[in-house]
Design an enzyme around this catalytic site. Structure first.
Site, short mmCIF file in Angstrom:
data_model
loop_
_atom_site.label_atom_id
_atom_site.label_comp_id
_atom_site.label_asym_id
_atom_site.label_seq_id
_atom_site.Cartn_x
_atom_site.Cartn_y
_atom_site.Cartn_z
N GLU A 237 0.83 -1.21 0.00
CA GLU A 237 0.00 0.00 0.00
C GLU A 237 0.86 1.26 0.00
O GLU A 237 1.28 1.73 1.05
CB GLU A 237 -0.93 0.01 1.23
N LYS B 154 -2.55 -2.10 -3.10
CA LYS B 154 -3.60 -1.24 -2.52
C LYS B 154 -3.21 0.21 -2.77
O LYS B 154 -2.49 0.82 -1.98
CB LYS B 154 -3.74 -1.53 -1.03
P1 13P Z 1 -9.03 4.24 4.48
O1 13P Z 1 -9.92 3.52 3.52
O2 13P Z 1 -9.75 4.90 5.61
O3 13P Z 1 -8.04 5.13 3.79
O4 13P Z 1 -8.19 3.11 5.21
C1 13P Z 1 -7.67 2.08 4.45
C2 13P Z 1 -6.41 1.64 5.03
O5 13P Z 1 -6.25 0.48 5.32
C3 13P Z 1 -5.35 2.64 5.23
O6 13P Z 1 -4.13 2.00 5.46
#
Ligand code: 13P
Length: 339
Positions: free
Chosen positions: A178, A220
């Protein structure tokens, strides 16, 4: 390394019509959200909120798995069932956030590098033993119109993400990679696209360098959006178009799935933009969601820390889960909100 088992998990995470519920807020972040909803910031309340989420009837019809936090994966429901078992019994895969947070990057004011590699091999084995089958690490990239992100910030975060991902695969966990380009600030959508592309290029370069098996991971990313303070905000179709152009340019077809973060978008925006991405030509990877705020709000406000509000809060969570599940088929419309 058991690649077939990892790829099977990765495909299950992006099963048709399903996405992830991110409920892995660190204690600091969870407490901040509780504070703004007027909820006491205690271990007992964090446990109660996570139990409410995990016991939502029918959750697994729209949700394939949940991302837990270190405190949460060790907790149990009021009846004594450990949370990982509770999730598995509800048909949900168990994931775990394993980074230890974004820390100030030396010599680069306003930028961060995500930490947590020390001792990670041992922690991953212990989480696997508790039932986790996937993990998450979030690199945070701040954006402005001039200087940020620096290549120091991009490459430090990409390197950490790749080393984390290789360790996950070794331990039998599917890594969610991510790299989040933040929505804060007045930058334009074009600027977000330029930065997101550069960051993803760097991330995939490092993933390959560190020997990460692309077929056994999940990406992600952020959607390509204008900053929250930008005077020009784009339509859902424009967000979908720019996001897909960006991803097509940089994400290898070997990746089994892309699951977006919501990043501070409203629940409705996160659903309508995801919906607008469907049916835009053949894509090499399934698209899905791994939302935190866009699923949990407004359920959290409705709950407000009161047991009596449990059912309506769970209904609000299911509503957002259904909206996003519909979005995966291009079938979300704002009419769903009225219903
Ligand atoms: P949000 O969808 O609130 O951005 O959170 C997703 C997430 O896992 C952030 O690391």
């Amino acid at each position: 390394m058991n690649i077939p088992a990892l790829t099977e998990t990765a495909h299950a995470m992006v099963a048709e019509g399903k996405g992830l519920l991110a409920m892995d807020e660190s204690n600091g972040t969870c407490n901040k959200r509780f504070a703004s909803a007027g909820i006491p910031q205690t271990l007992a309340m964090r446990r109660a909120w996570r139990e409410l989420l995990l016991t939502t009837p029918g959750l697994s019809t729209c949700i394939s798995g949940v991302i837990l936090y270190d405190e949460t994966i060790r907790q149990a429901a009021a009846g004594g069932t450990p949370f990982p078992r509770l999730a598995q019994d509800a048909g949900l895969l168990v994931g775990i956030k394993v980074d230890t947070g974004a820390k100030a990057l030396a010599a680069h004011p306003g930028e961060t590098v995500t930490e947590g590699l020390d001792g990670l091999r041992e922690r991953l084995l212990s989480y696997f033993g508790m039932g986790a089958r996937f993990a998450k690490w979030r690199g945070v990239i701040a954006l402005d119109d001039l200087r940020r992100p620096t290549s120091a910030c991009t490459s430090a975060n990409a390197h950490a993400l790749a080393r984390y991902a290789a360790l996950c695969q070794e331990a039998g966990l599917v890594p969610i990679v991510e790299p989040e380009v933040l929505m804060d600030g007045p930058h334009t959508q074009a600027r977000c696209q330029e930065a997101t592309e550069a960051v993803l290029h760097s991330v995939f370069e490092q993933l390959v360098l560190q020997g990460v098996v692309l077929e056994a991971m999940i990406l992600k990313p952020n959607m390509v959006v204008a900053g929250l303070a930008c005077s020009v905000q784009n339509t859902a179709a424009e967000v979908a178009g720019a996001t897909l152009q960006c991803l097509r340019r940089v994400v290898p077809a070997a990746v089994p799935g892309i699951m977006f973060l919501s990043g501070g978008q409203s629940g409705e925006d996160a659903s309508s933009r995801l919906s607008a991405m469907q049916g835009q030509g053949d894509l090499p990877w399934p698209l899905s969601f791994s939302y935190g705020r866009a699923l949990q709000h407004p359920a959290l406000d409705i709950w407000a820390g009161q047991e009596a509000n449990r059912l309506p809060a769970q209904q609000a969570l299911m509503h957002r889960a259904r909206c996003n599940s519909a979005a995966l088929k291009g079938g979300y419309s704002t009419a769903m909100e009225a219903a």
